[in-house]
Scaffold this motif. Structure first.
Motif, mmCIF file in Angstrom:
data_model
loop_
_atom_site.group_PDB
_atom_site.id
_atom_site.type_symbol
_atom_site.label_atom_id
_atom_site.label_comp_id
_atom_site.label_asym_id
_atom_site.label_seq_id
_atom_site.Cartn_x
_atom_site.Cartn_y
_atom_site.Cartn_z
ATOM 1 N N SER A 1 -3.156 12.821 -2.611
ATOM 2 C CA SER A 1 -4.620 12.833 -2.611
ATOM 3 C C SER A 1 -5.255 11.460 -2.803
ATOM 4 O O SER A 1 -6.466 11.362 -2.980
ATOM 5 C CB SER A 1 -5.132 13.780 -3.711
ATOM 6 O OG SER A 1 -4.744 13.298 -4.982
ATOM 7 N N SER A 2 -4.451 10.417 -2.769
ATOM 8 C CA SER A 2 -5.010 9.081 -2.957
ATOM 9 C C SER A 2 -4.031 8.029 -2.451
ATOM 10 O O SER A 2 -2.929 8.334 -2.021
ATOM 11 C CB SER A 2 -5.317 8.832 -4.435
ATOM 12 O OG SER A 2 -4.114 8.788 -5.179
ATOM 13 N N GLY A 3 -4.458 6.790 -2.511
ATOM 14 C CA GLY A 3 -3.601 5.672 -2.164
ATOM 15 C C GLY A 3 -3.624 4.659 -3.296
ATOM 16 O O GLY A 3 -4.468 4.723 -4.191
ATOM 17 N N ALA A 4 -2.708 3.721 -3.255
ATOM 18 C CA ALA A 4 -2.647 2.699 -4.302
ATOM 19 C C ALA A 4 -2.228 1.371 -3.688
ATOM 20 O O ALA A 4 -1.400 1.338 -2.770
ATOM 21 C CB ALA A 4 -1.648 3.107 -5.381
ATOM 22 N N TYR B 1 0.848 -1.189 0.000
ATOM 23 C CA TYR B 1 0.000 0.000 0.000
ATOM 24 C C TYR B 1 0.883 1.238 0.000
ATOM 25 O O TYR B 1 1.800 1.362 0.814
ATOM 26 C CB TYR B 1 -0.918 0.027 1.230
ATOM 27 C CG TYR B 1 -1.754 1.268 1.305
ATOM 28 C CD1 TYR B 1 -2.809 1.477 0.421
ATOM 29 C CD2 TYR B 1 -1.485 2.248 2.249
ATOM 30 C CE1 TYR B 1 -3.581 2.632 0.482
ATOM 31 C CE2 TYR B 1 -2.253 3.405 2.314
ATOM 32 C CZ TYR B 1 -3.299 3.581 1.432
ATOM 33 O OH TYR B 1 -4.049 4.725 1.488
ATOM 34 N N GLU C 1 0.622 5.519 -0.083
ATOM 35 C CA GLU C 1 -0.269 6.657 0.107
ATOM 36 C C GLU C 1 0.359 7.873 -0.536
ATOM 37 O O GLU C 1 1.535 8.167 -0.316
ATOM 38 C CB GLU C 1 -0.511 6.905 1.592
ATOM 39 C CG GLU C 1 -1.663 7.831 1.852
ATOM 40 C CD GLU C 1 -2.081 7.812 3.297
ATOM 41 O OE1 GLU C 1 -1.766 8.781 4.000
ATOM 42 O OE2 GLU C 1 -2.699 6.821 3.716
ATOM 43 N N HIS C 2 -0.430 8.562 -1.332
ATOM 44 C CA HIS C 2 0.037 9.745 -2.043
ATOM 45 C C HIS C 2 -0.684 10.973 -1.504
ATOM 46 O O HIS C 2 -1.515 10.882 -0.604
ATOM 47 C CB HIS C 2 -0.215 9.586 -3.546
ATOM 48 C CG HIS C 2 0.431 8.376 -4.127
ATOM 49 N ND1 HIS C 2 1.764 8.326 -4.428
ATOM 50 C CD2 HIS C 2 -0.066 7.152 -4.435
ATOM 51 C CE1 HIS C 2 2.061 7.136 -4.905
ATOM 52 N NE2 HIS C 2 0.968 6.407 -4.920
#
Length: 100
Positions: free
Chosen positions: A54-57, A49, A51-52
């Motif tokens: 404005s989002s995660g991936a 996982y 985390e960026h």
């Protein structure tokens, strides 16, 4: 931040928790690239996982997960020992707080 450091030190006393600090002023290592979490569960393939802003991936490809496992091993290799990490934490907690 003192309360946070005290909490981290308390968590380090648990058998299932290892705390290791990384000196980011030294040579580049994968910790400089940003945080990631490797999730491993019984009966399921591991995932990573990220985390960026404005989002995660979630990374699920075996080659991606393998690369992050290698990165985690490298980070552990260059990190301070758990004992040295606790010593560092203790050294930055104000003395009057430590004695309470």
């Amino acid at each position: 931040m003192t309360d946070q450091l005290m909490h981290v030190a308390e968590m380090a006393r648990r058998d299932n928790v290892t705390i290791q600090a990384v000196d980011l002023s030294r040579d580049w290592n994968p910790a400089h690239a940003g945080a990631f979490v490797i999730y491993e569960f019984d009966g399921m393939p591991p995932v990573v996982y990220l985390e960026h802003f404005s989002s995660g991936a979630l990374l699920v490809e075996e080659s991606d997960v393998a690369a992050y496992k290698t990165a985690a091993e490298e980070i552990r290799r260059v990190a301070m020992s758990p004992a040295d990490t606790l010593g560092l934490i203790a050294s930055v907690i104000p003395t009057e707080v430590e004695t309470k």
